[in-house]
Scaffold this motif. Structure first.
Motif, PDB file in Angstrom:
ATOM      1  N   LYS A 263       0.828  -1.202   0.000  1.00 52.16           N
ATOM      2  CA  LYS A 263       0.000   0.000   0.000  1.00 52.16           C
ATOM      3  C   LYS A 263       0.862   1.250   0.000  1.00 52.16           C
ATOM      4  O   LYS A 263       0.400   2.336  -0.366  1.00 52.16           O
ATOM      5  CB  LYS A 263      -0.953   0.002   1.195  1.00 52.16           C
ATOM      6  N   ILE A 264       2.134   1.105   0.442  1.00 47.49           N
ATOM      7  CA  ILE A 264       3.094   2.215   0.396  1.00 47.49           C
ATOM      8  C   ILE A 264       4.350   1.696  -0.300  1.00 47.49           C
ATOM      9  O   ILE A 264       5.191   1.037   0.309  1.00 47.49           O
ATOM     10  CB  ILE A 264       3.427   2.733   1.806  1.00 47.49           C
ATOM     11  N   ALA A 265       4.422   1.979  -1.610  1.00 49.25           N
ATOM     12  CA  ALA A 265       5.526   1.454  -2.410  1.00 49.25           C
ATOM     13  C   ALA A 265       6.633   2.482  -2.621  1.00 49.25           C
ATOM     14  O   ALA A 265       7.754   2.124  -2.969  1.00 49.25           O
ATOM     15  CB  ALA A 265       5.004   0.967  -3.761  1.00 49.25           C
ATOM     16  N   SER A 266       6.328   3.750  -2.426  1.00 44.21           N
ATOM     17  CA  SER A 266       7.329   4.802  -2.629  1.00 44.21           C
ATOM     18  C   SER A 266       7.067   5.940  -1.658  1.00 44.21           C
ATOM     19  O   SER A 266       6.024   5.988  -0.990  1.00 44.21           O
ATOM     20  CB  SER A 266       7.276   5.312  -4.073  1.00 44.21           C
ATOM     21  N   ALA A 267       8.012   6.878  -1.602  1.00 42.61           N
ATOM     22  CA  ALA A 267       7.910   7.978  -0.652  1.00 42.61           C
ATOM     23  C   ALA A 267       6.695   8.861  -0.927  1.00 42.61           C
ATOM     24  O   ALA A 267       6.139   9.462  -0.001  1.00 42.61           O
ATOM     25  CB  ALA A 267       9.179   8.814  -0.695  1.00 42.61           C
ATOM     26  N   LYS A 268       6.261   8.960  -2.186  1.00 46.35           N
ATOM     27  CA  LYS A 268       5.133   9.835  -2.490  1.00 46.35           C
ATOM     28  C   LYS A 268       3.798   9.270  -2.011  1.00 46.35           C
ATOM     29  O   LYS A 268       2.825  10.003  -1.883  1.00 46.35           O
ATOM     30  CB  LYS A 268       5.059  10.130  -3.984  1.00 46.35           C
ATOM     31  N   ASP A 269       3.741   7.956  -1.731  1.00 46.65           N
ATOM     32  CA  ASP A 269       2.499   7.372  -1.214  1.00 46.65           C
ATOM     33  C   ASP A 269       2.231   7.844   0.212  1.00 46.65           C
ATOM     34  O   ASP A 269       1.101   8.142   0.576  1.00 46.65           O
ATOM     35  CB  ASP A 269       2.577   5.839  -1.246  1.00 46.65           C
ATOM     36  N   ASN A 270       3.272   7.838   1.048  1.00 47.79           N
ATOM     37  CA  ASN A 270       3.180   8.327   2.430  1.00 47.79           C
ATOM     38  C   ASN A 270       4.619   8.540   2.917  1.00 47.79           C
ATOM     39  O   ASN A 270       5.252   7.595   3.395  1.00 47.79           O
ATOM     40  CB  ASN A 270       2.440   7.330   3.320  1.00 47.79           C
ATOM     41  N   PRO A 271       5.131   9.761   2.781  1.00 47.24           N
ATOM     42  CA  PRO A 271       6.555  10.005   3.070  1.00 47.24           C
ATOM     43  C   PRO A 271       7.005   9.553   4.453  1.00 47.24           C
ATOM     44  O   PRO A 271       8.068   8.930   4.596  1.00 47.24           O
ATOM     45  CB  PRO A 271       6.679  11.530   2.913  1.00 47.24           C
ATOM     46  N   ALA A 272       6.219   9.838   5.486  1.00 49.81           N
ATOM     47  CA  ALA A 272       6.630   9.515   6.857  1.00 49.81           C
ATOM     48  C   ALA A 272       6.697   8.011   7.075  1.00 49.81           C
ATOM     49  O   ALA A 272       7.692   7.479   7.596  1.00 49.81           O
ATOM     50  CB  ALA A 272       5.673  10.154   7.854  1.00 49.81           C
ATOM     51  N   ILE A 273       5.640   7.302   6.688  1.00 46.71           N
ATOM     52  CA  ILE A 273       5.607   5.851   6.874  1.00 46.71           C
ATOM     53  C   ILE A 273       6.663   5.172   6.027  1.00 46.71           C
ATOM     54  O   ILE A 273       7.331   4.224   6.466  1.00 46.71           O
ATOM     55  CB  ILE A 273       4.204   5.301   6.553  1.00 46.71           C
ATOM     56  N   TRP A 274       6.852   5.660   4.796  1.00 46.93           N
ATOM     57  CA  TRP A 274       7.864   5.059   3.919  1.00 46.93           C
ATOM     58  C   TRP A 274       9.253   5.205   4.536  1.00 46.93           C
ATOM     59  O   TRP A 274      10.060   4.278   4.496  1.00 46.93           O
ATOM     60  CB  TRP A 274       7.836   5.742   2.551  1.00 46.93           C
ATOM     61  N   ALA A 275       9.545   6.374   5.121  1.00 46.26           N
ATOM     62  CA  ALA A 275      10.858   6.594   5.745  1.00 46.26           C
ATOM     63  C   ALA A 275      11.067   5.656   6.928  1.00 46.26           C
ATOM     64  O   ALA A 275      12.155   5.095   7.101  1.00 46.26           O
ATOM     65  CB  ALA A 275      10.981   8.057   6.187  1.00 46.26           C
ATOM     66  N   ILE A 276      10.020   5.491   7.736  1.00 45.03           N
ATOM     67  CA  ILE A 276      10.128   4.573   8.883  1.00 45.03           C
ATOM     68  C   ILE A 276      10.399   3.151   8.398  1.00 45.03           C
ATOM     69  O   ILE A 276      11.280   2.453   8.906  1.00 45.03           O
ATOM     70  CB  ILE A 276       8.839   4.621   9.722  1.00 45.03           C
ATOM     71  N   ALA A 277       9.622   2.722   7.401  1.00 48.48           N
ATOM     72  CA  ALA A 277       9.786   1.362   6.868  1.00 48.48           C
ATOM     73  C   ALA A 277      11.169   1.173   6.252  1.00 48.48           C
ATOM     74  O   ALA A 277      11.797   0.114   6.413  1.00 48.48           O
ATOM     75  CB  ALA A 277       8.706   1.078   5.832  1.00 48.48           C
ATOM     76  N   GLN A 278      11.676   2.206   5.561  1.00 41.65           N
ATOM     77  CA  GLN A 278      12.991   2.103   4.929  1.00 41.65           C
ATOM     78  C   GLN A 278      14.089   1.965   5.980  1.00 41.65           C
ATOM     79  O   GLN A 278      15.037   1.185   5.812  1.00 41.65           O
ATOM     80  CB  GLN A 278      13.230   3.328   4.052  1.00 41.65           C
ATOM     81  N   ASN A 279      13.967   2.713   7.072  1.00 41.41           N
ATOM     82  CA  ASN A 279      14.946   2.601   8.163  1.00 41.41           C
ATOM     83  C   ASN A 279      14.914   1.206   8.787  1.00 41.41           C
ATOM     84  O   ASN A 279      15.961   0.626   9.122  1.00 41.41           O
ATOM     85  CB  ASN A 279      14.671   3.651   9.230  1.00 41.41           C
ATOM     86  N   MET A 280      13.706   0.671   8.946  1.00 41.15           N
ATOM     87  CA  MET A 280      13.573  -0.672   9.508  1.00 41.15           C
ATOM     88  C   MET A 280      14.118  -1.729   8.554  1.00 41.15           C
ATOM     89  O   MET A 280      14.696  -2.735   8.989  1.00 41.15           O
ATOM     90  CB  MET A 280      12.101  -0.944   9.840  1.00 41.15           C
ATOM     91  N   ARG A 281      13.966  -1.510   7.252  1.00 43.97           N
ATOM     92  CA  ARG A 281      14.555  -2.435   6.274  1.00 43.97           C
ATOM     93  C   ARG A 281      16.075  -2.441   6.398  1.00 43.97           C
ATOM     94  O   ARG A 281      16.716  -3.495   6.301  1.00 43.97           O
ATOM     95  CB  ARG A 281      14.149  -2.046   4.855  1.00 43.97           C
ATOM     96  N   GLY A 282      16.654  -1.260   6.600  1.00 43.59           N
ATOM     97  CA  GLY A 282      18.100  -1.180   6.788  1.00 43.59           C
ATOM     98  C   GLY A 282      18.556  -1.941   8.022  1.00 43.59           C
ATOM     99  O   GLY A 282      19.581  -2.627   8.010  1.00 43.59           O
ATOM    100  N   GLU A 283      17.768  -1.837   9.105  1.00 46.50           N
ATOM    101  CA  GLU A 283      18.098  -2.571  10.330  1.00 46.50           C
ATOM    102  C   GLU A 283      18.016  -4.080  10.100  1.00 46.50           C
ATOM    103  O   GLU A 283      18.874  -4.848  10.553  1.00 46.50           O
ATOM    104  CB  GLU A 283      17.138  -2.157  11.447  1.00 46.50           C
ATOM    105  N   SER A 284      16.989  -4.503   9.365  1.00 45.95           N
ATOM    106  CA  SER A 284      16.821  -5.933   9.077  1.00 45.95           C
ATOM    107  C   SER A 284      17.978  -6.462   8.242  1.00 45.95           C
ATOM    108  O   SER A 284      18.493  -7.560   8.489  1.00 45.95           O
ATOM    109  CB  SER A 284      15.489  -6.171   8.354  1.00 45.95           C
TER     110      SER A 284
END
Length: 275
Positions: free
Chosen positions: A38-59
């Protein structure tokens, strides 16, 4: 603005705006279904996308931690297997040494016992030298190889397993007899017993290290699963819900097209007033 105008068709404009909005939403739902997000890029939801991207980096960082821990497990397992073999060899050496203490043995018999004893003692060095995994050997002669497995993604801590020399030149075994032809005293048997105990102590330390690696790897694996699940909660699409929305939008799309068709026919109806 007059509703009966051939220059400006207000109804068609409204119908077109509605159709465009439906088409945009339809494309968005199709994208969610095709990507599963539901959020594939930053333009879909910038805040949630940034959080998810940071968590992907941690994973992803945890993958490196797990690889380091798994490598440590393999190194320790190799050392444990070799150490157990060395312990068994020492037991056989004690057997030969005890046999050599018997009075009245012929020179040939004593020589045979000594040859077996010497061969077993050399085997200890062979086993210790070959107890290597990925270039790390925890029990070889004079080696400084040890384990410093990553314990976190910031490289601030590690799971440590230190080297213990289990060759015949190490402090654990060096005091044992090099051969049996010179006679075997009680102190010599005690030295072999002491060597067996020291090897057992070393194996116990390796076992503790192996347990620590196993437990931490299990914890890191669970942590990564939790992070991945959290990312999914943030960005994954509810496909059942999106499928239902897609069907609804298909109907709305057809209705909007029909409304636009009707609106476009309205100006032509004005011609009937001039007949």
């Amino acid at each position: 603005m007059s509703l009966n105008s051939v220059n400006t068709n207000t109804g068609a404009m409204i119908a077109l705006q509605s159709l465009n909005a439906i088409n945009n939403e339809y494309a968005q739902v199709q994208r969610r279904i095709s990507t599963g997000l539901k959020i594939a890029s930053a333009k879909d939801n910038p805040a949630i996308w940034a959080i998810a991207q940071n968590m992907r980096g941690e994973s992803k960082s945890l993958d490196a931690v797990m690889s380091s821990l798994q490598r440590g497990q393999s190194v320790v397992d190799t050392a444990l297997t070799a150490g157990e073999s060395i312990s068994d060899i020492l037991s056989q050496m004690k057997e030969k040494a005890l046999a050599a203490t018997e009075d009245g043995l012929s020179t040939a018999t004593r020589q045979a016992l000594s040859d077996e004893y010497v061969a077993l003692r050399k085997m200890i060095n062979t086993v210790a030298a070959n107890a290597s995994f990925d270039g790390v050997n925890l029990i070889s002669a004079g080696s400084t190889g040890n384990i410093r497995a990553l314990a976190d993604t910031r490289a601030n801590s590690s799971i440590d397993v230190d080297h213990i020399d289990l060759s015949t030149t190490g402090t654990a075994i060096s005091s044992t007899l090099t051969g049996l032809m010179g006679g075997v005293a009680t102190a010599d048997i005690d030295a072999i017993d002491a060597a067996i105990q020291k090897v057992s102590s070393a194996l116990s330390k390796f076992g503790v290290g192996a347990k620590s690696l196993d437990r931490h790897l299990d914890m890191i694996s669970k942590r990564q699963d939790t992070i991945d699940a959290g990312i999914g909660n943030l960005v994954d699409a509810d496909l059942a819900k999106e499928s239902a929305r897609l069907k609804s939008l298909e109907v709305k799309q057809q209705l909007a097209i029909q409304a636009l068709r009707i609106a476009n026919q309205t100006p032509s109806l004005l011609l009937s007033l001039f007949r």
